[in-house]
Scaffold this motif. Structure first.
Motif, PDB file in Angstrom:
ATOM      1  N   THR A 195     -58.824  34.348  -1.234  1.00  0.00           N
ATOM      2  CA  THR A 195     -58.677  34.620  -2.595  1.00  0.00           C
ATOM      3  C   THR A 195     -57.215  35.115  -3.026  1.00  0.00           C
ATOM      4  OG1 THR A 195     -61.059  35.099  -2.748  1.00  0.00           O
ATOM      5  CG2 THR A 195     -59.636  36.192  -4.499  1.00  0.00           C
ATOM      6  N   VAL A 198     -55.328  37.100  -5.951  1.00  0.00           N
ATOM      7  CA  VAL A 198     -55.726  37.871  -7.104  1.00  0.00           C
ATOM      8  C   VAL A 198     -54.428  38.238  -7.949  1.00  0.00           C
ATOM      9  CG1 VAL A 198     -56.536  40.222  -8.047  1.00  0.00           C
ATOM     10  CG2 VAL A 198     -57.773  39.475  -5.884  1.00  0.00           C
ATOM     11  N   THR A 257     -52.565  29.730  -4.579  1.00  0.00           N
ATOM     12  CA  THR A 257     -53.854  29.286  -4.385  1.00  0.00           C
ATOM     13  C   THR A 257     -53.873  27.856  -3.850  1.00  0.00           C
ATOM     14  OG1 THR A 257     -54.505  30.876  -6.248  1.00  0.00           O
ATOM     15  CG2 THR A 257     -56.065  29.311  -5.525  1.00  0.00           C
ATOM     16  N   LEU A 293     -58.335  34.816  -8.654  1.00  0.00           N
ATOM     17  CA  LEU A 293     -59.239  35.552  -9.391  1.00  0.00           C
ATOM     18  C   LEU A 293     -58.092  36.184 -10.425  1.00  0.00           C
ATOM     19  CD1 LEU A 293     -61.598  37.692 -10.127  1.00  0.00           C
ATOM     20  CD2 LEU A 293     -60.956  38.956  -8.243  1.00  0.00           C
ATOM     21  N   LEU A 322     -57.274  38.798 -13.404  1.00  0.00           N
ATOM     22  CA  LEU A 322     -57.613  40.011 -14.359  1.00  0.00           C
ATOM     23  C   LEU A 322     -56.699  39.948 -15.458  1.00  0.00           C
ATOM     24  CD1 LEU A 322     -58.710  40.550 -11.339  1.00  0.00           C
ATOM     25  CD2 LEU A 322     -58.764  43.002 -12.361  1.00  0.00           C
ATOM     26  N   HIS A 355     -61.849  37.725 -15.096  1.00  0.00           N
ATOM     27  CA  HIS A 355     -62.365  39.036 -15.413  1.00  0.00           C
ATOM     28  C   HIS A 355     -61.603  39.853 -16.407  1.00  0.00           C
ATOM     29  CE1 HIS A 355     -65.762  38.733 -12.434  1.00  0.00           C
ATOM     30  NE2 HIS A 355     -64.691  38.150 -11.665  1.00  0.00           N
ATOM     31  N   LEU A 385     -56.654  46.284 -10.314  1.00  0.00           N
ATOM     32  CA  LEU A 385     -56.052  45.151  -9.268  1.00  0.00           C
ATOM     33  C   LEU A 385     -56.305  45.412  -8.039  1.00  0.00           C
ATOM     34  CD1 LEU A 385     -53.027  44.357 -11.117  1.00  0.00           C
ATOM     35  CD2 LEU A 385     -54.524  42.815 -10.823  1.00  0.00           C
ATOM     36  N   ALA A 410     -60.067  44.878  -7.410  1.00  0.00           N
ATOM     37  CA  ALA A 410     -60.303  43.560  -7.170  1.00  0.00           C
ATOM     38  C   ALA A 410     -59.875  43.043  -6.068  1.00  0.00           C
ATOM     39  CB  ALA A 410     -59.835  42.824  -8.456  1.00  0.00           C
ATOM     40  N   ALA A 411     -58.944  43.353  -5.612  1.00  0.00           N
ATOM     41  CA  ALA A 411     -57.966  42.707  -4.261  1.00  0.00           C
ATOM     42  C   ALA A 411     -59.046  43.288  -3.053  1.00  0.00           C
ATOM     43  CB  ALA A 411     -56.888  43.111  -4.115  1.00  0.00           C
ATOM     44  N   ASN A 464     -62.931  41.688  -3.182  1.00  0.00           N
ATOM     45  CA  ASN A 464     -62.678  40.268  -2.591  1.00  0.00           C
ATOM     46  C   ASN A 464     -61.901  39.864  -1.455  1.00  0.00           C
ATOM     47  OD1 ASN A 464     -64.072  38.730  -5.124  1.00  0.00           O
ATOM     48  ND2 ASN A 464     -62.682  40.352  -6.099  1.00  0.00           N
ATOM     49  N   ALA A 466     -58.809  40.056  -0.890  1.00  0.00           N
ATOM     50  CA  ALA A 466     -57.686  39.244  -1.175  1.00  0.00           C
ATOM     51  C   ALA A 466     -56.895  38.758  -0.032  1.00  0.00           C
ATOM     52  CB  ALA A 466     -57.125  39.770  -2.558  1.00  0.00           C
ATOM     53  N   LEU A 498     -52.051  39.522  -3.453  1.00  0.00           N
ATOM     54  CA  LEU A 498     -52.163  40.157  -4.848  1.00  0.00           C
ATOM     55  C   LEU A 498     -50.791  39.791  -5.348  1.00  0.00           C
ATOM     56  CD1 LEU A 498     -53.347  41.949  -7.124  1.00  0.00           C
ATOM     57  CD2 LEU A 498     -52.255  44.118  -5.643  1.00  0.00           C
TER      58      LEU A 498
END
Length: 124
Positions: free
Chosen positions: A7, A9, A29, A37, A39, A66, A77, A80-81, A84, A86, A89
């Protein structure tokens, strides 16, 4: 590769540094064969979010989009990282004056120091 996709982010704001961060995150990615992901910032309107969703869909990459939780951007951030797991980031940095370069923004500083994964910063 594991069954779980890597993932990436990214924090997105419809400004030059946000655009640069999004492009870098899309590329990373693809490179990692993972999911994205995103944000986005609260300044975005519903129409902007739908345009962003369409733009991400056109990449062919798996993605999640999101809204912020209302906390500080760095908190969103980082959470989320971590949540998930990540692998990266990504966020954009504004160009600063020579004096401003001496003091990194507090959000950027927190992200660089507190992230539990590698961090990629980009400028426009």
């Amino acid at each position: 590769m594991d069954d779980v996709l890597a993932t990436v982010v990214v924090g997105y704001l419809a400004k030059p540094e946000g655009e640069a961060a999004l492009e870098a995150a899309i590329e990373e990615t693809r490179r990692r064969g993972g999911r994205l992901l995103v944000l986005w910032a609260t300044r975005e309107t519903d129409g902007d979010v739908e345009a962003l969703r369409a733009r991400l869909a056109a990449t062919g990459l798996p993605f999640d989009l999101h809204p912020p939780t209302g906390a500080e951007p760095a908190d969103d951030l980082l959470a989320a990282a971590e949540a998930n797991a990540a692998s990266l980031l990504v966020f954009g940095l504004r160009r600063r004056s020579p004096v401003g370069k001496l003091i990194l923004g507090s959000n950027a500083q927190r992200l660089l120091l507190d992230a539990t994964c590698p961090v990629l910063t980009v400028t426009a």
